[in-house]
Design an enzyme around this catalytic site. Structure first.
Site, PDB file in Angstrom:
ATOM      1  N   GLY A 105      31.303  20.482  33.576  1.00  0.00           N
ATOM      2  CA  GLY A 105      31.343  20.142  32.166  1.00  0.00           C
ATOM      3  C   GLY A 105      30.393  19.030  31.764  1.00  0.00           C
TER       4      GLY A 105
ATOM      5  N   HIS B  46      36.429  20.093  29.138  1.00  0.00           N
ATOM      6  CA  HIS B  46      35.813  20.962  30.146  1.00  0.00           C
ATOM      7  C   HIS B  46      36.537  20.925  31.494  1.00  0.00           C
ATOM      8  CE1 HIS B  46      32.518  21.565  27.353  1.00  0.00           C
ATOM      9  NE2 HIS B  46      32.314  20.263  27.295  1.00  0.00           N
TER      10      HIS B  46
ATOM     11  N   GLU C  34      31.757  32.401  37.481  1.00  0.00           N
ATOM     12  CA  GLU C  34      32.370  31.989  36.229  1.00  0.00           C
ATOM     13  C   GLU C  34      31.634  32.627  35.053  1.00  0.00           C
ATOM     14  OE1 GLU C  34      32.858  27.777  35.945  1.00  0.00           O
ATOM     15  OE2 GLU C  34      34.269  27.733  37.618  1.00  0.00           O
TER      16      GLU C  34
ATOM     17  N   ASN D 244      30.558  28.863  41.665  1.00  0.00           N
ATOM     18  CA  ASN D 244      31.048  27.773  42.498  1.00  0.00           C
ATOM     19  C   ASN D 244      31.027  28.233  43.941  1.00  0.00           C
ATOM     20  OD1 ASN D 244      33.245  27.034  39.872  1.00  0.00           O
ATOM     21  ND2 ASN D 244      31.668  25.651  40.569  1.00  0.00           N
TER      22      ASN D 244
ATOM     23  N   ARG E 152      32.281  27.351  46.736  1.00  0.00           N
ATOM     24  CA  ARG E 152      33.313  26.631  47.489  1.00  0.00           C
ATOM     25  C   ARG E 152      34.674  27.225  47.150  1.00  0.00           C
ATOM     26  NH1 ARG E 152      35.646  24.128  43.253  1.00  0.00           N
ATOM     27  NH2 ARG E 152      34.305  23.300  41.612  1.00  0.00           N
TER      28      ARG E 152
ATOM     29  N   VAL F 211      40.171  24.945  43.080  1.00  0.00           N
ATOM     30  CA  VAL F 211      41.540  24.460  42.900  1.00  0.00           C
ATOM     31  C   VAL F 211      42.475  25.623  42.585  1.00  0.00           C
ATOM     32  CG1 VAL F 211      43.021  22.956  41.525  1.00  0.00           C
ATOM     33  CG2 VAL F 211      40.710  22.210  42.088  1.00  0.00           C
TER      34      VAL F 211
ATOM     35  N   ARG G 287      48.263  22.278  36.873  1.00  0.00           N
ATOM     36  CA  ARG G 287      47.785  21.105  37.609  1.00  0.00           C
ATOM     37  C   ARG G 287      48.622  19.900  37.206  1.00  0.00           C
ATOM     38  NH1 ARG G 287      41.204  21.481  38.225  1.00  0.00           N
ATOM     39  NH2 ARG G 287      41.035  23.751  38.258  1.00  0.00           N
TER      40      ARG G 287
END
Length: 464
Positions: A179, A249, A289, A303, A305, A308, A351
C-alpha cells in the site's frame, strides 16, 4: 546405479532442520508444520521476544539481537551465521521481514542452505512491478490498463500517456508494495506534483525512484489467487480469496471463496496464473493479486511468499499450504493435480491486532487474561498466552481467528460466535471493531469494495 543430474539436485535439497527466520504467530505456525513433517526446528528471538512460547517447543532457540527489527529479524548476517552454527539445512522466512528479499534468498542458497521460497530471480522479477506486469502480460494474465514501462522523464510524454489511459490515473513505485508508494491523480493539473511526491517517496522507501502509471479503478474488489508450484514444472491454483476489507491498504478480514464470482469467470484467470508460474520457473507458494470490477480482472502484483491469509484457503481446499511449501523446497514432486483441487464451503479470517478499536493506535502491555474460542470449524493461529508481553517494536498482529462452514452465511454466524467467545484483557484489541463489522448488512450481503471499510469507519465515527 549412479544418480541422474535431476535426482542429485533434488537430494541436495533434502534437509532435516528448518531455521525459522521470523517471530509471532507465523513462527509458531511454521514450527507446527515442521513438526508434523518430522523436521526439527530452530527458533530465534530478539531481546524483546525472549519469552516467546514457541522457543520452548523448538529443538533450538537463540537470541540474535536487540529488540529493533533492523538489528535482529532483518539482520541477514546474524541470521545466516546462526543458521550455520545450529546445523540447519534450510531457512523459512515466513512473511514480512526478509521473505521477499531477493538478495537474502540468494545469500541463503550461496551459503549452502535451502531457501524455503522461490528463487532469487523469481522474487526479483515479481518484486519489480514493471517487470512483473510485463511477465504477466506475456503469460496472458489480464492487467490494469497502462504500459509495462517506467514513466519517461519528459513531462509532455507523461501528460500524453495519462490522456491515453484516461483520468483518474494512479502513480505507483515500481519497487513498492504493502500500500506504499502510490498516489491517485484525479485531474491533469495534479499530475506533475503527484509524480514528484511519489518519486521521492519511492526513492526513500524502496531505493529506486522508478514509477509507472495505470488506470485508477473506482470501485474494485481485491481478489487473490493462491498458487502452489514444484521444481518439476507442476503448478496448481487453490481457489480464490476476497481481501477487500482494508483500512489504509492493510487487510483486516479475508474470506474464501470470493463471493459472487462464477467459476467460469475466474477459472481462465487461475489457469493464466498457472501458466505464468511455468513461464518464470516459479517454485513454492505464491499469490496473484487482482482488482476485480464490472466482471473483469486486473493483475496488480504477485506476493512471492506465504501470506497471512493463507489459512482461509487451507480450510476450503484441504491443503496444508505451509507443509506443501516446505515439500516443494525439498525438491518433492507436487502430490496433486488441478483436477484434484476441490474447494468446499466458506472460510473467514479476522486479524486480531493489539490496537485501540477506535483510534487503531498500537497497544503494548501484558495480557492478563485470555480466552479463545474452540469447536468444530474454528481455528486460532497465535503465539500469545496469559502473561504474554505484547511488544511495541513489531506489527500489531497477535492472532488470527479463522472459521469454516458449509455456506458463507453459516461461516459469518460462526465467526460472530467465535468473536463473542474471544476475550483478551490487559491490552486493547480490535475485537470490538470486528464484532461490529460482522453485524454490517452490506458486508453480510457481500456488497463491498476496497474503499468500503474506510467509508464505513467515517460514518461510524460521525455517528458516535
Amino acid at each position: 546405479m549412479p544418480e541422474s543430474t535431476e535426482q542429485s539436485a533434488v537430494s541436495r535439497r533434502r534437509f532435516d532442520t528448518v531455521f525459522i527466520a521470523n517471530r509471532g504467530e507465523i513462527a509458531a505456525r511454521i514450527q507446527r508444520a515442521c513438526r508434523e513433517l518430522g523436521l526439527k526446528t530452530v527458533a530465534i528471538c530478539s531481546e524483546a521476544d525472549r519469552e516467546a512460547p514457541y522457543g520452548s517447543t523448538a529443538d533450538s532457540f537463540l537470541c540474535i539481537g536487540p529488540s529493533s527489527a533492523a538489528k535482529s529479524y532483518l539482520n541477514q548476517d546474524a541470521i545466516l551465521l546462526a543458521a550455520r552454527l545450529t546445523g540447519a539445512g534450510a531457512i523459512h522466512p515466513g512473511y514480512g521481514f526478509l521473505s521477499e528479499n531477493a538478495a537474502f534468498a540468494d545469500a541463503v542458497e550461496k551459503a549452502g542452505l535451502v531457501f524455503i521460497g522461490p528463487t532469487a530471480s523469481s522474487i526479483a522479477t515479481m518484486g519489480d512491478k514493471i517487470a512483473a506486469k510485463r511477465a504477466m502480460m506475456a503469460a496472458g494474465v489480464p492487467c490494469v490498463p497502462g504500459p509495462d514501462t517506467a514513466l519517461p522523464d519528459d513531462p509532455a510524454s507523461v501528460e500524453q500517456l495519462a490522456l491515453e489511459i484516461g483520468y483518474p490515473v494512479i502513480i505507483k513505485a515500481s519497487g513498492g508494495g504493502g500500500g506504499r508508494g502510490m498516489r491517485v491523480v484525479p485531474k491533469a493539473d495534479q499530475l506533475h506534483e503527484a509524480i514528484a511526491l511519489t518519486r521521492e517517496e519511492a526513492r526513500k522507501a524502496f531505493g529506486s525512484p522508478s514509477l509507472y502509471m495505470e488506470k485508477f479503478l473506482g470501485h474494485p474488489r481485491h481478489i487473490e489467487i493462491q498458487v502452489l508450484c514444484d521444481d518439476h514444472g507442476n503448478t496448481v491454483w487453490l481457489g480464490h480469496r476476497d481481501c477487500s476489507m482494508q483500512r489504509r491498504h492493510q487487510k483486516v478480514v479475508e474470506e474464501a471463496p470470493a463471493p459472487g464470482i462464477a467459476s467460469d469467470i475466474i477459472r481462465p484467470v487461475g489457469m493464466a496464473c498457472v501458466e505464468a508460474c511455468r513461464q518464470i520457473g516459479y517454485r513454492g507458494v505464491g499469490t496473484f493479486e487482482f482488482l476485480y470490477e464490472d466482471g473483469a480482472f486486473y493483475f496488480i502484483e504477485m506476493n512471492t511468499r506465504l501470506q497471512v491469509e493463507h489459512s482461509v484457503t487451507e480450510l476450503t481446499s484441504g491443503v496444508d499450504i505451509v507443509q506443501a511449501q516446505i515439500r516443494a523446497a525439498q525438491g518433492e514432486v507436487l502430490n496433486l493435480i488441478q483436477s484434484e483441487v476441490i474447494c468446499e464451503g466458506h472460510s473467514f479470517e479476522c486479524r486480531i491486532n493489539a490496537e485501540d478499536p477506535d483510534t487503531f493506535l498500537p497497544s503494548a502491555g501484558i495480557i492478563t487474561r485470555l480466552a479463545l474460542p474452540q469447536g468444530p470449524g474454528t481455528r486460532v493461529d497465535t503465539h500469545i498466552h496469559a502473561g504474554y508481553k505484547v511488544s511495541p517494536y513489531y506489527d500489531s498482529l497477535i492472532a488470527k481467528l479463522i472459521v469454516h462452514a458449509p455456506t458463507r452465511a453459516k461461516a459469518m454466524a460462526r465467526m460472530c460466535e467465535a468473536l463473542a467467545g474471544t476475550e483478551i484483557e490487559g491490552i486493547a484489541t480490535n475485537i470490538p471493531f470486528l464484532r461490529a463489522l460482522f453485524e454490517d448488512h452490506a458486508f453480510a450481503r457481500g456488497e463491498t469494495d476496497i474503499h468500503y471499510l474506510e467509508q464505513w469507519l467515517k460514518l461510524r465515527r460521525a455517528a458516535a
